[in-house]
Design a protein around this motif. Structure first.
Motif, PDB file in Angstrom:
ATOM      1  N   TYR A  98      34.856  36.773  46.875  1.00  0.00           N
ATOM      2  CA  TYR A  98      34.354  35.893  45.815  1.00  0.00           C
ATOM      3  C   TYR A  98      33.398  36.651  44.900  1.00  0.00           C
ATOM      4  O   TYR A  98      32.506  37.353  45.378  1.00  0.00           O
ATOM      5  CB  TYR A  98      33.582  34.708  46.418  1.00  0.00           C
ATOM      6  CG  TYR A  98      34.476  33.651  47.025  1.00  0.00           C
ATOM      7  CD1 TYR A  98      34.900  32.575  46.267  1.00  0.00           C
ATOM      8  CD2 TYR A  98      34.900  33.743  48.352  1.00  0.00           C
ATOM      9  CE1 TYR A  98      35.724  31.599  46.804  1.00  0.00           C
ATOM     10  CE2 TYR A  98      35.729  32.778  48.900  1.00  0.00           C
ATOM     11  CZ  TYR A  98      36.133  31.703  48.123  1.00  0.00           C
ATOM     12  OH  TYR A  98      36.958  30.749  48.661  1.00  0.00           O
ATOM     13  N   VAL A  99      33.604  36.451  43.601  1.00  0.00           N
ATOM     14  CA  VAL A  99      32.692  37.030  42.608  1.00  0.00           C
ATOM     15  C   VAL A  99      32.108  35.870  41.803  1.00  0.00           C
ATOM     16  O   VAL A  99      32.844  34.942  41.419  1.00  0.00           O
ATOM     17  CB  VAL A  99      33.455  38.002  41.673  1.00  0.00           C
ATOM     18  CG1 VAL A  99      32.544  38.542  40.576  1.00  0.00           C
ATOM     19  CG2 VAL A  99      34.059  39.163  42.489  1.00  0.00           C
ATOM     20  N   LEU A 100      30.812  35.899  41.569  1.00  0.00           N
ATOM     21  CA  LEU A 100      30.175  34.863  40.755  1.00  0.00           C
ATOM     22  C   LEU A 100      30.820  34.818  39.374  1.00  0.00           C
ATOM     23  O   LEU A 100      31.149  35.879  38.806  1.00  0.00           O
ATOM     24  CB  LEU A 100      28.672  35.155  40.596  1.00  0.00           C
ATOM     25  CG  LEU A 100      27.809  34.914  41.833  1.00  0.00           C
ATOM     26  CD1 LEU A 100      26.451  35.599  41.658  1.00  0.00           C
ATOM     27  CD2 LEU A 100      27.622  33.422  42.089  1.00  0.00           C
ATOM     28  N   LYS A 106      34.706  42.172  35.700  1.00  0.00           N
ATOM     29  CA  LYS A 106      33.990  43.445  35.516  1.00  0.00           C
ATOM     30  C   LYS A 106      34.336  44.431  36.625  1.00  0.00           C
ATOM     31  O   LYS A 106      33.643  45.407  36.831  1.00  0.00           O
ATOM     32  CB  LYS A 106      32.474  43.186  35.506  1.00  0.00           C
ATOM     33  CG  LYS A 106      32.003  42.313  34.343  1.00  0.00           C
ATOM     34  CD  LYS A 106      30.502  42.104  34.417  1.00  0.00           C
ATOM     35  CE  LYS A 106      29.870  41.570  33.158  1.00  0.00           C
ATOM     36  NZ  LYS A 106      30.360  40.301  32.678  1.00  0.00           N
ATOM     37  N   ARG A 107      35.357  44.109  37.396  1.00  0.00           N
ATOM     38  CA  ARG A 107      35.917  44.985  38.444  1.00  0.00           C
ATOM     39  C   ARG A 107      35.202  44.888  39.804  1.00  0.00           C
ATOM     40  O   ARG A 107      35.509  45.662  40.710  1.00  0.00           O
ATOM     41  CB  ARG A 107      36.029  46.453  37.977  1.00  0.00           C
ATOM     42  CG  ARG A 107      36.967  46.598  36.794  1.00  0.00           C
ATOM     43  CD  ARG A 107      37.378  48.017  36.547  1.00  0.00           C
ATOM     44  NE  ARG A 107      38.004  48.650  37.696  1.00  0.00           N
ATOM     45  CZ  ARG A 107      39.259  48.452  38.073  1.00  0.00           C
ATOM     46  NH1 ARG A 107      40.026  47.605  37.416  1.00  0.00           N
ATOM     47  NH2 ARG A 107      39.747  49.096  39.115  1.00  0.00           N
ATOM     48  N   THR A 108      34.286  43.958  39.966  1.00  0.00           N
ATOM     49  CA  THR A 108      33.648  43.809  41.283  1.00  0.00           C
ATOM     50  C   THR A 108      34.687  43.401  42.328  1.00  0.00           C
ATOM     51  O   THR A 108      34.699  43.931  43.445  1.00  0.00           O
ATOM     52  CB  THR A 108      32.536  42.743  41.230  1.00  0.00           C
ATOM     53  OG1 THR A 108      31.722  43.003  40.106  1.00  0.00           O
ATOM     54  CG2 THR A 108      31.697  42.761  42.496  1.00  0.00           C
ATOM     55  N   ARG A 144      48.639  39.623  43.628  1.00  0.00           N
ATOM     56  CA  ARG A 144      49.972  40.173  43.306  1.00  0.00           C
ATOM     57  C   ARG A 144      49.832  41.515  42.599  1.00  0.00           C
ATOM     58  O   ARG A 144      50.554  42.455  42.878  1.00  0.00           O
ATOM     59  CB  ARG A 144      50.737  39.202  42.395  1.00  0.00           C
ATOM     60  CG  ARG A 144      51.362  38.067  43.166  1.00  0.00           C
ATOM     61  CD  ARG A 144      52.474  37.422  42.338  1.00  0.00           C
ATOM     62  NE  ARG A 144      52.899  36.190  42.958  1.00  0.00           N
ATOM     63  CZ  ARG A 144      52.882  34.999  42.368  1.00  0.00           C
ATOM     64  NH1 ARG A 144      52.481  34.882  41.126  1.00  0.00           N
ATOM     65  NH2 ARG A 144      53.285  33.926  43.018  1.00  0.00           N
ATOM     66  N   LYS A 145      48.898  41.556  41.693  1.00  0.00           N
ATOM     67  CA  LYS A 145      48.655  42.799  40.945  1.00  0.00           C
ATOM     68  C   LYS A 145      48.316  43.948  41.902  1.00  0.00           C
ATOM     69  O   LYS A 145      48.593  45.103  41.629  1.00  0.00           O
ATOM     70  CB  LYS A 145      47.504  42.576  39.967  1.00  0.00           C
ATOM     71  CG  LYS A 145      47.232  43.724  39.057  1.00  0.00           C
ATOM     72  CD  LYS A 145      46.196  43.289  38.056  1.00  0.00           C
ATOM     73  CE  LYS A 145      45.699  44.334  37.208  1.00  0.00           C
ATOM     74  NZ  LYS A 145      45.950  45.385  36.656  1.00  0.00           N
ATOM     75  N   ASN A 146      47.715  43.595  43.022  1.00  0.00           N
ATOM     76  CA  ASN A 146      47.340  44.597  44.019  1.00  0.00           C
ATOM     77  C   ASN A 146      48.412  44.794  45.094  1.00  0.00           C
ATOM     78  O   ASN A 146      48.130  45.382  46.139  1.00  0.00           O
ATOM     79  CB  ASN A 146      46.011  44.208  44.663  1.00  0.00           C
ATOM     80  CG  ASN A 146      44.834  44.633  43.785  1.00  0.00           C
ATOM     81  OD1 ASN A 146      44.448  45.801  43.789  1.00  0.00           O
ATOM     82  ND2 ASN A 146      44.298  43.711  43.013  1.00  0.00           N
TER      83      ASN A 146
HETATM   84  C1  LIG Z   1      39.793  36.768  42.132  1.00  0.00           C
HETATM   85  C2  LIG Z   1      38.477  37.538  41.934  1.00  0.00           C
HETATM   86  C3  LIG Z   1      37.918  37.946  43.297  1.00  0.00           C
HETATM   87  C4  LIG Z   1      38.764  38.797  41.110  1.00  0.00           C
HETATM   88  O1  LIG Z   1      37.541  39.494  40.930  1.00  0.00           O
HETATM   89  P1  LIG Z   1      37.080  40.021  39.500  1.00  0.00           P
HETATM   90  O2  LIG Z   1      35.867  40.818  39.691  1.00  0.00           O
HETATM   91  O3  LIG Z   1      36.990  38.862  38.564  1.00  0.00           O
HETATM   92  O4  LIG Z   1      38.351  40.908  39.076  1.00  0.00           O
HETATM   93  P2  LIG Z   1      38.305  42.371  38.516  1.00  0.00           P
HETATM   94  O5  LIG Z   1      37.439  42.428  37.315  1.00  0.00           O
HETATM   95  O6  LIG Z   1      37.964  43.319  39.617  1.00  0.00           O
HETATM   96  O7  LIG Z   1      39.801  42.592  38.115  1.00  0.00           O
HETATM   97  C5  LIG Z   1      40.601  43.518  38.813  1.00  0.00           C
HETATM   98  C6  LIG Z   1      41.922  43.654  38.159  1.00  0.00           C
HETATM   99  O8  LIG Z   1      42.642  42.439  38.343  1.00  0.00           O
HETATM  100  C7  LIG Z   1      42.963  41.914  37.086  1.00  0.00           C
HETATM  101  N1  LIG Z   1      42.794  40.503  37.140  1.00  0.00           N
HETATM  102  C8  LIG Z   1      41.683  39.827  37.490  1.00  0.00           C
HETATM  103  N2  LIG Z   1      41.915  38.511  37.381  1.00  0.00           N
HETATM  104  C9  LIG Z   1      43.198  38.400  36.928  1.00  0.00           C
HETATM  105  C10 LIG Z   1      44.013  37.318  36.578  1.00  0.00           C
HETATM  106  N3  LIG Z   1      43.557  36.078  36.604  1.00  0.00           N
HETATM  107  N4  LIG Z   1      45.269  37.556  36.170  1.00  0.00           N
HETATM  108  C11 LIG Z   1      45.757  38.806  36.098  1.00  0.00           C
HETATM  109  N5  LIG Z   1      45.016  39.889  36.398  1.00  0.00           N
HETATM  110  C12 LIG Z   1      43.762  39.675  36.807  1.00  0.00           C
HETATM  111  C13 LIG Z   1      42.028  42.516  36.082  1.00  0.00           C
HETATM  112  O9  LIG Z   1      42.609  42.575  34.806  1.00  0.00           O
HETATM  113  C14 LIG Z   1      41.838  43.874  36.655  1.00  0.00           C
HETATM  114  O10 LIG Z   1      42.931  44.687  36.280  1.00  0.00           O
HETATM  115  P3  LIG Z   1      42.693  46.180  35.811  1.00  0.00           P
HETATM  116  O11 LIG Z   1      42.247  46.889  37.049  1.00  0.00           O
HETATM  117  O12 LIG Z   1      44.026  46.629  35.317  1.00  0.00           O
HETATM  118  O13 LIG Z   1      41.659  46.101  34.739  1.00  0.00           O
HETATM  119  C15 LIG Z   1      37.433  36.699  41.154  1.00  0.00           C
HETATM  120  O14 LIG Z   1      37.987  36.288  39.944  1.00  0.00           O
HETATM  121  C16 LIG Z   1      36.905  35.501  41.923  1.00  0.00           C
HETATM  122  O15 LIG Z   1      35.952  35.617  42.664  1.00  0.00           O
HETATM  123  N6  LIG Z   1      37.478  34.322  41.697  1.00  0.00           N
HETATM  124  C17 LIG Z   1      36.950  33.091  42.263  1.00  0.00           C
HETATM  125  C18 LIG Z   1      36.947  33.094  43.768  1.00  0.00           C
HETATM  126  C19 LIG Z   1      38.306  33.171  44.340  1.00  0.00           C
HETATM  127  O16 LIG Z   1      39.231  32.507  43.893  1.00  0.00           O
HETATM  128  N7  LIG Z   1      38.419  33.985  45.391  1.00  0.00           N
HETATM  129  C20 LIG Z   1      39.644  34.139  46.109  1.00  0.00           C
HETATM  130  C21 LIG Z   1      39.767  33.045  47.103  1.00  0.00           C
HETATM  131  S1  LIG Z   1      41.258  33.268  48.026  1.00  0.00           S
END
Ligand SMILES: CC(C)(COP(=O)(O)OP(=O)(O)OC[C@H]1O[C@@H](n2cnc3c(N)ncnc32)[C@H](O)[C@@H]1OP(=O)(O)O)[C@@H](O)C(=O)NCCC(=O)NCCS
Length: 174
Positions: A98-100, A106-108, A144-146
């Motif tokens: 989870y990221v706030l 921002k890639r966290t 999926r992206k990962n």
């Molecule tokens: C899902 C989550 C953990 C991703 O963390 P984040 O810090 O926002 O994502 P990042 O900035 O690290 O993004 C990583 C990569 O994924 C991609 N990405 C992130 N969210 C995306 C989305 N909604 N759709 C497509 N790609 C996405 C980014 O573009 C980035 O790609 P890049 O490496 O080519 O630039 C975050 O959005 C989150 O905490 N969401 C709410 C809590 C949650 O749902 N947790 C999961 C519960 S199962």
């Protein structure tokens, strides 16, 4: 560029962990669930007693993702019997990532997930798996992206609501 780094969470940071757990869960799910269900779930899932038991489990590890020294997100991983479902003993579960809201994009999240993958390789497990709510499209896209693929479903109970979680996994070629 942001200075993002990962820090293993120790007992001294327990209160910060509890706070970010509640805040991120609320930010993510309050819009789609009743306040009664949210209140019930938050008090049960993130109570001090429950989190302490989880933190004391030798199969579980918690990490903060920090941006410029501020806690932006966290990760909880489980191996062996600490996994919430015994799908494969030689696997690693990402139970929570989870990221706030203010720090998302921002890639966290990526750095936290990379940490989980790195630990999984160190532990020589064969796959990483997780459950994600079927309506959480943002997270599903991120997984999926990962390289994660869907392989099953299970029921997750939030308060009085029975919800479907999609199970996703990433096979690791050692
Ligand atoms: C899902 C989550 C953990 C991703 O963390 P984040 O810090 O926002 O994502 P990042 O900035 O690290 O993004 C990583 C990569 O994924 C991609 N990405 C992130 N969210 C995306 C989305 N909604 N759709 C497509 N790609 C996405 C980014 O573009 C980035 O790609 P890049 O490496 O080519 O630039 C975050 O959005 C989150 O905490 N969401 C709410 C809590 C949650 O749902 N947790 C999961 C519960 S199962």
């Amino acid at each position: 560029m942001y200075d993002i780094y990962i820090k293993k969470i120790g007992p001294a940071e327990f209160e910060r962990l509890q706070n970010i757990s509640k805040q991120t869960f609320t930010e993510t799910f309050a819009g789609d669930n009743s306040s009664e269900d949210m209140t019930e779930y938050l008090s049960r899932a993130f109570s001090t007693d429950k989190l302490r038991i989880e933190a004391d489990n030798p199969g579980s590890e918690f990490y903060f993702g920090l941006i410029d020294n501020i806690v932006a997100g966290y990760l909880k991983i489980n191996t062996g019997e600490a996994q919430t479902e015994q799908l494969d003993t030689n696997a690693l579960e990402v139970e929570r990532i989870y990221v706030l809201k203010e720090f998302q994009g921002k890639r966290t999240g990526q750095i936290l997930l990379d940490k989980a993958i790195q630990i999984a390789r160190q532990k020589k497990v064969t796959c990483i798996w997780l459950g994600v709510w079927e309506k959480n499209e943002k997270a599903i896209k991120f997984y999926r992206k990962n390289g994660f693929i869907e392989f099953d479903k299970h029921i997750f109970v939030l308060g009085s609501d029975r919800q479907t979680d999609i199970l996703m996994k990433l096979e690791l070629n050692q």
